[in-house]
Design a protein around this motif. Structure first.
Motif, PDB file in Angstrom:
ATOM      1  N   GLY A  30       0.749  -1.252   0.219  1.00 53.60           N
ATOM      2  CA  GLY A  30      -0.014   0.070   0.139  1.00 53.60           C
ATOM      3  C   GLY A  30       0.829   1.283  -0.037  1.00 53.60           C
ATOM      4  N   VAL A  31       2.252   1.179  -0.252  1.00 55.06           N
ATOM      5  CA  VAL A  31       2.929   2.229  -0.241  1.00 55.06           C
ATOM      6  C   VAL A  31       3.855   2.236  -1.401  1.00 55.06           C
ATOM      7  N   ILE A  32       4.051   3.606  -1.932  1.00 51.52           N
ATOM      8  CA  ILE A  32       5.018   3.701  -3.160  1.00 51.52           C
ATOM      9  C   ILE A  32       6.128   4.336  -2.656  1.00 51.52           C
ATOM     10  N   LYS A  33       7.439   3.914  -2.696  1.00 54.89           N
ATOM     11  CA  LYS A  33       8.543   4.538  -2.075  1.00 54.89           C
ATOM     12  C   LYS A  33       9.301   5.113  -3.151  1.00 54.89           C
ATOM     13  N   ILE A  34       9.768   6.247  -2.507  1.00 47.39           N
ATOM     14  CA  ILE A  34      10.696   7.042  -3.409  1.00 47.39           C
ATOM     15  C   ILE A  34      12.022   7.312  -2.644  1.00 47.39           C
ATOM     16  N   VAL A  72       2.472   7.768  -0.418  1.00 46.28           N
ATOM     17  CA  VAL A  72       3.820   8.044  -0.977  1.00 46.28           C
ATOM     18  C   VAL A  72       4.614   7.789   0.296  1.00 46.28           C
ATOM     19  N   GLU A  73       5.688   7.383   0.276  1.00 53.53           N
ATOM     20  CA  GLU A  73       6.640   7.423   1.427  1.00 53.53           C
ATOM     21  C   GLU A  73       8.135   7.858   0.713  1.00 53.53           C
ATOM     22  N   LEU A  74       8.845   9.100   1.270  1.00 55.96           N
ATOM     23  CA  LEU A  74       9.978   9.454   0.941  1.00 55.96           C
ATOM     24  C   LEU A  74      11.071   8.914   1.916  1.00 55.96           C
ATOM     25  N   ARG A  96      17.693  -3.199  -0.336  1.00 52.51           N
ATOM     26  CA  ARG A  96      17.358  -3.154   0.871  1.00 52.51           C
ATOM     27  C   ARG A  96      15.995  -2.604   1.186  1.00 52.51           C
ATOM     28  N   ASP A  97      16.007  -1.370   1.063  1.00 49.26           N
ATOM     29  CA  ASP A  97      14.635  -0.605   1.183  1.00 49.26           C
ATOM     30  C   ASP A  97      13.643  -0.863   0.034  1.00 49.26           C
ATOM     31  N   GLN A  98      14.147  -1.353  -1.092  1.00 52.36           N
ATOM     32  CA  GLN A  98      13.113  -1.993  -2.170  1.00 52.36           C
ATOM     33  C   GLN A  98      12.224  -0.505  -2.596  1.00 52.36           C
ATOM     34  N   VAL A  99      13.066   0.633  -2.863  1.00 51.62           N
ATOM     35  CA  VAL A  99      12.194   1.711  -3.302  1.00 51.62           C
ATOM     36  C   VAL A  99      11.933   1.448  -4.792  1.00 51.62           C
ATOM     37  N   ASP A 100      10.740   1.970  -5.268  1.00 53.12           N
ATOM     38  CA  ASP A 100      10.064   1.981  -6.553  1.00 53.12           C
ATOM     39  C   ASP A 100      10.719   2.607  -7.597  1.00 53.12           C
ATOM     40  N   LEU A 101      11.261   3.944  -6.711  1.00 56.92           N
ATOM     41  CA  LEU A 101      11.780   5.257  -7.850  1.00 56.92           C
ATOM     42  C   LEU A 101      12.916   5.577  -7.006  1.00 56.92           C
ATOM     43  N   LEU A 102      14.068   6.183  -7.970  1.00 59.22           N
ATOM     44  CA  LEU A 102      14.881   6.805  -7.259  1.00 59.22           C
ATOM     45  C   LEU A 102      15.149   8.275  -7.942  1.00 59.22           C
ATOM     46  N   THR A 103      15.556   9.141  -7.012  1.00 58.39           N
ATOM     47  CA  THR A 103      15.847  10.555  -7.288  1.00 58.39           C
ATOM     48  C   THR A 103      16.694  11.101  -6.396  1.00 58.39           C
ATOM     49  N   GLY A 104      16.976  12.408  -6.911  1.00 65.57           N
ATOM     50  CA  GLY A 104      17.807  13.432  -5.996  1.00 65.57           C
ATOM     51  C   GLY A 104      19.186  13.682  -6.759  1.00 65.57           C
ATOM     52  N   THR A 105      20.362  14.024  -5.958  1.00 66.35           N
ATOM     53  CA  THR A 105      21.736  14.704  -6.367  1.00 66.35           C
ATOM     54  C   THR A 105      21.279  16.027  -6.525  1.00 66.35           C
ATOM     55  N   PHE A 106      22.880  16.698  -5.871  1.00 62.13           N
ATOM     56  CA  PHE A 106      22.725  18.287  -6.118  1.00 62.13           C
ATOM     57  C   PHE A 106      24.087  18.230  -6.850  1.00 62.13           C
ATOM     58  N   LEU A 107      25.301  17.894  -6.554  1.00 61.92           N
ATOM     59  CA  LEU A 107      26.352  17.975  -7.171  1.00 61.92           C
ATOM     60  C   LEU A 107      26.658  17.269  -8.535  1.00 61.92           C
ATOM     61  N   SER A 108      27.145  17.924  -9.325  1.00 64.14           N
ATOM     62  CA  SER A 108      27.120  17.255 -10.739  1.00 64.14           C
ATOM     63  C   SER A 108      27.825  15.979 -10.905  1.00 64.14           C
ATOM     64  N   HIS A 109      28.998  15.661 -10.034  1.00 56.60           N
ATOM     65  CA  HIS A 109      29.683  14.547 -10.237  1.00 56.60           C
ATOM     66  C   HIS A 109      28.966  13.394  -9.494  1.00 56.60           C
ATOM     67  N   ILE A 110      28.129  13.749  -8.335  1.00 54.69           N
ATOM     68  CA  ILE A 110      27.395  12.908  -7.779  1.00 54.69           C
ATOM     69  C   ILE A 110      26.101  12.324  -8.757  1.00 54.69           C
ATOM     70  N   GLY A 111      25.831  13.409  -9.323  1.00 61.10           N
ATOM     71  CA  GLY A 111      24.522  12.994 -10.431  1.00 61.10           C
ATOM     72  C   GLY A 111      25.093  12.079 -11.249  1.00 61.10           C
ATOM     73  N   LEU A 112      26.180  12.221 -12.017  1.00 64.47           N
ATOM     74  CA  LEU A 112      26.811  11.401 -12.900  1.00 64.47           C
ATOM     75  C   LEU A 112      26.942   9.933 -12.657  1.00 64.47           C
ATOM     76  N   ALA A 113      27.624   9.901 -11.189  1.00 67.77           N
ATOM     77  CA  ALA A 113      27.712   8.601 -10.623  1.00 67.77           C
ATOM     78  C   ALA A 113      26.417   7.890 -10.459  1.00 67.77           C
ATOM     79  N   LEU A 114      25.196   8.584 -10.114  1.00 67.71           N
ATOM     80  CA  LEU A 114      23.916   7.990 -10.142  1.00 67.71           C
ATOM     81  C   LEU A 114      23.307   7.503 -11.519  1.00 67.71           C
ATOM     82  N   THR A 115      23.706   8.212 -12.362  1.00 68.12           N
ATOM     83  CA  THR A 115      23.128   8.403 -13.807  1.00 68.12           C
ATOM     84  C   THR A 115      23.785   6.951 -14.353  1.00 68.12           C
ATOM     85  N   ASP A 116      25.074   6.407 -14.067  1.00 67.25           N
ATOM     86  CA  ASP A 116      25.627   5.398 -14.467  1.00 67.25           C
ATOM     87  C   ASP A 116      25.217   4.282 -13.495  1.00 67.25           C
ATOM     88  N   PHE A 117      24.839   4.505 -12.315  1.00 64.91           N
ATOM     89  CA  PHE A 117      24.159   3.619 -11.389  1.00 64.91           C
ATOM     90  C   PHE A 117      22.834   3.212 -12.034  1.00 64.91           C
TER      91      PHE A 117
END
Length: 407
Positions: A30-34, A72-74, A96-117
């Motif tokens: 009953g929860v959508i995890k972000i 919705v759970e953040l 582990r947390d089995q989130v449904d969607l992934l979002t975020g990041t502020f610094l560009s090099h961190i954003g690129l790391a999660l883009t690749d992830f």
């Protein structure tokens, strides 16, 4: 009878545990995890308002019945401003947390790391804030979308007025990591194309968060530029402005400055806020549109505070995901990708659309001049620039983005 009850006791525990497990499963269904990853400890000026904007959006969604009948759970995690930590906590959120969607990041090099992830793990990722062009172009992939205007878009918003200044000798100062490097390279390329006789007489690339303002200001002054392009933000910006004011660096010189009009960075300058800088920013106090009025009212009612640009980004990030889920009808990765290609929604800045060709949203930004009014910096003579108006065409994007990125 006593022995019978004793023998039956373990069975009661089995039944109880089974019922509890069923309740847990039902609750989870009953929860959508972000899952959200960001540099909260390293960049609080932007990310605290950003968090508040996300929370407002989640509250509004849940109070109106949730998404697809689910709440919705953040779930937020700090990445310590480190790409390795960002990937680690993203992996924990997914496995582990089995989130449904992934979002975020502020610094560009961190954003690129999660883009690749996202590409490696084949999970949907909405990059909310990282600005480097590589997120949607060079390193773009089918699993990654971005909300905030890129460095290319923001620089392109400023270039027409920078060219109109008719200054030949320019100096640049920027933080020496992916975002600053991307912004500087874009500025030089767009200015050279528009003004072929331009000269770049000095570049000061400073360590993020560790600017030696005195030496930087002196080096810029020694180069005798006609104008300065600045990309510093946060505490680095404050030190640069203070030292520049003290040494007279800005007197008689035009300054074009990314992000400086954002309340996160302009407000702390107080009576040191500069006059006449051409900036991108967020004049929340003067935007009179129905969508912004509604956002402003709700934000102030919930937090008894005024919004910063981070507040808008956080809010629009969650609302984008919500609209994507509604359109997809579920949180399946492939369905979310298809839903986001061409997704349209209303943001506090007006309607935005996620372009199918490069997964970039058309959220725009405000361009104006800084002014010190009674010891406080504000934006004046500002205008909103639609992000769609400063983006390359679909044909141009084909040359910038890997061919397999949209497959």
């Amino acid at each position: 009878m006593k022995n019978f009850l004793q023998n039956f006791a373990p069975l009661k525990w089995v039944v109880a545990v089974s019922l509890l497990s069923m309740a847990t499963i039902t609750s989870a269904q009953g929860v959508i995890k972000i899952g959200e990853v960001n540099s909260y400890k390293a960049q609080p000026a932007f990310l605290e308002p950003y968090r508040m904007g996300m929370e407002l959006a989640v509250d509004q969604i849940n109070q109106s019945g949730g998404l697809l009948g689910k709440q919705v759970e953040l779930i937020r995690r700090d990445d310590n401003a480190n790409p390795g930590d960002a990937v680690r906590v993203a992996e924990e959120l997914v496995s582990r947390d089995q989130v449904d969607l992934l979002t975020g990041t502020f610094l560009s090099h961190i954003g690129l790391a999660l883009t690749d992830f996202a590409k490696q793990k084949q999970v949907f990722f909405l990059a909310s804030e990282p600005l480097t062009n590589k997120i949607t172009w060079d390193n773009g992939n089918r699993y990654t979308f971005r909300l905030r205007p890129s460095t290319y878009m923001q620089v392109a918003m400023l270039v027409p007025e920078a060219v109109a200044m008719n200054k030949k000798r320019w100096a640049l100062v920027y933080p020496n990591y992916e975002y600053g490097q991307s912004a500087a390279a874009t500025f030089k390329a767009l200015m050279k194309a528009a003004q072929p006789d331009i000269e770049f007489v000095d570049e000061q690339a400073t360590p993020l968060g560790k600017v030696d303002a005195g030496s930087v200001v002196q080096a810029l002054a020694d180069a005798k530029p006609d104008a300065i392009f600045n990309v510093l933000f946060g505490a680095d910006l404050g030190k640069f402005v203070r030292e520049g004011n003290t040494r007279g660096l800005f007197e008689g010189r035009e300054v074009v400055s990314l992000l400086t009009g954002e309340p996160e960075y302009l407000d702390p300058l107080k009576n040191e806020a500069p006059n006449g800088w051409l900036v991108t920013g967020y004049p929340w106090y003067g935007i009179n549109t129905p969508e912004h009025d509604a956002f402003l009212k709700a934000y102030q009612q919930k937090f008894n505070d005024y919004p910063r640009l981070g507040s808008v980004v956080g809010y629009a990030t969650i609302m984008s995901l919500a609209e994507g889920v509604k359109k997809a009808g579920n949180t399946n990765t492939e369905d979310m990708i298809q839903a986001f290609r061409g997704l349209e929604l209303m943001s506090p800045f007006g309607p935005i659309r996620y372009r199918p060709e490069d997964h970039q949203s058309t959220m725009g930004g405000y361009v104006g001049k800084t002014k010190n009014v009674d010891g406080k910096g504000v934006m004046v003579d500002y205008r909103y620039v639609d992000g769609a108006s400063v983006l390359p065409s679909a044909q141009e994007v084909q040359k910038l983005r890997p061919a397999q990125a949209n497959k």
